[in-house]
Design a protein around this motif. Structure first.
Motif, PDB file in Angstrom:
ATOM      1  N   GLN A   1     -35.039 -77.803 -59.825  1.00  8.90           N
ATOM      2  CA  GLN A   1     -35.991 -77.191 -60.757  1.00  8.90           C
ATOM      3  C   GLN A   1     -36.028 -77.901 -62.113  1.00  8.90           C
TER       4      GLN A   1
ATOM      5  N   TYR B   1     -39.480 -79.909 -63.537  1.00  8.18           N
ATOM      6  CA  TYR B   1     -40.118 -79.473 -64.790  1.00  8.18           C
ATOM      7  C   TYR B   1     -40.001 -80.540 -65.879  1.00  8.18           C
TER       8      TYR B   1
ATOM      9  N   PRO C   1     -39.039 -80.753 -54.716  1.00  6.39           N
ATOM     10  CA  PRO C   1     -38.343 -79.663 -55.411  1.00  6.39           C
ATOM     11  C   PRO C   1     -38.873 -78.283 -55.007  1.00  6.39           C
ATOM     12  N   TYR C   2     -37.937 -77.382 -54.717  1.00  4.29           N
ATOM     13  CA  TYR C   2     -38.327 -76.045 -54.260  1.00  4.29           C
ATOM     14  C   TYR C   2     -37.528 -74.979 -54.993  1.00  4.29           C
ATOM     15  N   GLU C   3     -38.036 -73.742 -54.899  1.00  7.15           N
ATOM     16  CA  GLU C   3     -37.393 -72.605 -55.558  1.00  7.15           C
ATOM     17  C   GLU C   3     -36.214 -72.122 -54.720  1.00  7.15           C
TER      18      GLU C   3
ATOM     19  N   PHE D   1     -42.255 -75.887 -55.485  1.00  8.67           N
ATOM     20  CA  PHE D   1     -42.837 -75.683 -56.816  1.00  8.67           C
ATOM     21  C   PHE D   1     -44.256 -76.234 -56.865  1.00  8.67           C
TER      22      PHE D   1
ATOM     23  N   TYR E   1     -32.352 -69.658 -63.102  1.00  2.00           N
ATOM     24  CA  TYR E   1     -33.712 -70.153 -62.846  1.00  2.00           C
ATOM     25  C   TYR E   1     -34.422 -70.503 -64.152  1.00  2.00           C
TER      26      TYR E   1
ATOM     27  N   GLN F   1     -35.420 -74.331 -65.652  1.00  2.00           N
ATOM     28  CA  GLN F   1     -36.811 -74.647 -65.983  1.00  2.00           C
ATOM     29  C   GLN F   1     -36.975 -75.040 -67.458  1.00  2.00           C
TER      30      GLN F   1
ATOM     31  N   PRO G   1     -42.840 -69.515 -64.335  1.00  2.00           N
ATOM     32  CA  PRO G   1     -43.193 -69.989 -62.998  1.00  2.00           C
ATOM     33  C   PRO G   1     -44.622 -69.685 -62.556  1.00  2.00           C
TER      34      PRO G   1
END
Lengths: 409, 118
Positions: free
Chosen positions: A12, A16, A40-42, A62, A293, A297, B96
């Motif tokens: 993440q 970003y 990239p993934y959550e 993302f 998280y 970010q 997000p």
């Protein structure tokens, strides 16, 4: 001037940062190097909606590959085995060499592993990435009684999901409360009650002496000589910053990579962001390392700005959440350094929040409620703590009085 | 002419019917919102310094009601993951959230708020 910017770590913070650099710099080459062969993934849904089949793999990314292509951000799946900071080069396992002008390290964190002295190392599962989540999802479908070692966020989120899949779940926690590293006991106890109400068994204050396997069933011997029999073992016992690659270099490490408020490390043109960084927070006047998280970010975005030449201090107030059953837990600011606690609400249906004050100034808050119920007040607390606000305790404790008015514009 | 008139009235009728009454103007405090459910949909109706606005009531990031979010200036922040949207345009301003929020026309008639649902 055209630069080669490499982002080491495809999570993440990395994605970003990459997009933020591109917002401010249309010319430089930006390459993300990831160890997983996935964009990239959550990660938060892995322990929740992914296990529950409410989200699938495609929902986790993302951004699509088209977004990266449009913004001219390259992604490469390769494992880096050596870093030469002096000559600004990265060496890959496959002998490829990558040169950079600026480097962002966003390698994240790694699971701590149980020390098992027998042949059961591969029998204990951990959940950090998509592959691990897929394995757990597949295997638990054939299991009934599952034991989770560690009563932190990840363990409890898995416990909540598996309970919703009608599994018998036991959580073993070494400490005297759940989520003890960061969550105040008052809130942890409310979470514990919810697990108990849903039929999960919670064992506190117990250490594991030994795990053995007999006829496909695991036997866990605890330090009070009690024995737990279980079909499947998952551990979530914390994490450490992913810094092995830098251990024999000049990069200054101390519980992660030391960075200042601009995400700069001890080496020029090398930045770090996210879980791997032990960063200086100007508001608290000390270093901290966060695994959340929002931090991944925002810290990634801040690093991106600084790499692109937009000097920006990182002043984000810590904030994290956990979703278990239909409850949403949130924490903001500092909740472990206080001289006064104020309670707001006493019913998790409408939300319960504990505010932590020091010298009458609001420092942080932790709350629990049905999805979303506490979000606004927790967010307001972040804003109040940012400005070192002295607040009216009467308003804080009265759920009928909205906190919006406390925010000074 | 008859057909034209008929069609015109028909269109007008439909358009009038799509204005749904939400409540009285004093049901929302300034710089705040209320949730409004209609049929199987949820909306948020806001009172900002320059008037009333309406958006979808569920965040575009995850299925969470925005009614518990914080309204600041022209923005609504999701109470679960802090995605931010511009209330007037629906634009997703902060991750997000990356998909915009749908907005709806609002009118005030005799101290009552109406939103136009398509």
């Amino acid at each position: 001037m055209k630069n080669n910017i490499i982002i080491l770590g495809g999570g993440q913070a990395g994605i970003y940062a990459a997009r933020e650099i591109r917002q401010n710099d249309s010319k430089s080459n930006i390459k993300i190097i990831g160890e997983e062969n996935l964009l990239p993934y959550e990660r938060p849904p892995l322990s929740k909606d992914f296990l529950l089949d409410k989200k699938n793999e495609e929902d986790l990314y993302f951004h699509s590959s088209d977004v990266l292509k449009n913004e001219n951000i390259e992604f490469e799946n390769v494992s880096i085995s050596k870093v030469d900071f002096e000559n600004k080069k990265l060496f890959a396992d496959n002998d490829d060499v990558y040169s950079y002008d600026s480097l962002l390290i966003s390698t994240g964190s790694e699971n701590k592993k149980l020390s098992l002295d027998n042949n059961l190392k591969n029998d204990v599962y951990y959940l950090r990435n998509l592959e691990e989540a897929k394995k757990i999802k597949e295997i638990v479908s054939n299991k009934n009684k599952i034991t989770i070692i560690g009563g932190g966020f990840i363990g409890l989120e898995i416990a909540s999901s598996l309970s919703q899949l009608q599994k018998k779940v036991i959580v073993i926690e070494i400490g005297n409360q759940l989520m003890g590293r960061i969550i105040p006991k008052q809130i942890a106890d409310l979470v514990q009650n919810t697990h108990l109400e849903h039929g999960n068994e919670i064992i506190l204050n117990k250490q594991i002496e030994k795990i053995t396997k007999k006829n496909g069933i695991y036997e866990i011997l605890l330090n009070d000589n009690s024995l737990i029999k279980t079909d499947f073992l998952i551990a979530g016992i914390g994490s450490t910053p992913a810094v092995k690659l830098f251990e024999n270099t000049n990069l200054k490490l101390d519980n992660g990579i030391l960075t200042n408020q601009f995400c700069e490390t001890s080496i020029k043109d090398v930045y770090a962001a996210g879980d791997v960084s032990n960063f200086y927070h100007p508001l608290y006047e000390r270093n901290m390392r966060l695994e959340s998280y929002q931090h991944a970010q925002n810290h990634g975005i801040c690093a991106g700005k600084n790499i692109a030449g937009v000097k920006t201090e990182y002043t984000s107030i810590p904030w994290m959440w956990s979703d278990q059953f239909n409850l949403n837990l949130q924490l903001t600011g500092i909740c472990n350094d206080y001289d006064e606690i104020i309670e707001r609400g006493n019913d998790i249906n409408s939300g319960v929040i504990y505010f932590f004050l020091k010298n009458k100034i609001i420092r942080g808050a932790c709350g629990l409620g049905i999805a979303g119920k506490i979000g606004r007040d927790i967010r307001i607390t972040s804003k109040l703590s940012e400005k070192n606000t002295i607040v009216d305790k009467q308003i804080l404790s009265d759920q009928n009085q909205k906190l919006n008015k406390l925010i000074q514009k | 002419m008859y057909l034209f008139s008929k069609n015109r009235y028909y269109i007008q009728f439909m358009s009038e019917e799509n204005w749904i009454e939400v409540g009285s103007t004093d049901s929302i405090e300034e710089e705040d919102l209320i949730r409004f459910d209609h049929q199987d949909k949820t909306f948020c109706v806001y009172k900002l310094t320059d008037g009333f606005y309406a958006t979808d009531g569920i965040c575009t990031h995850e299925a969470v009601h925005l009614e518990d979010g914080l309204v600041m200036d022209d923005e609504i922040e999701c109470p679960m993951h802090q995605g931010i949207f511009n209330i007037k345009s629906g634009e997703a301003l902060s991750p997000p959230a990356c998909e915009d929020l749908k907005t709806y026309p609002v009118k005030v008639d005799n101290d009552k708020i109406f939103i136009k649902i398509d």
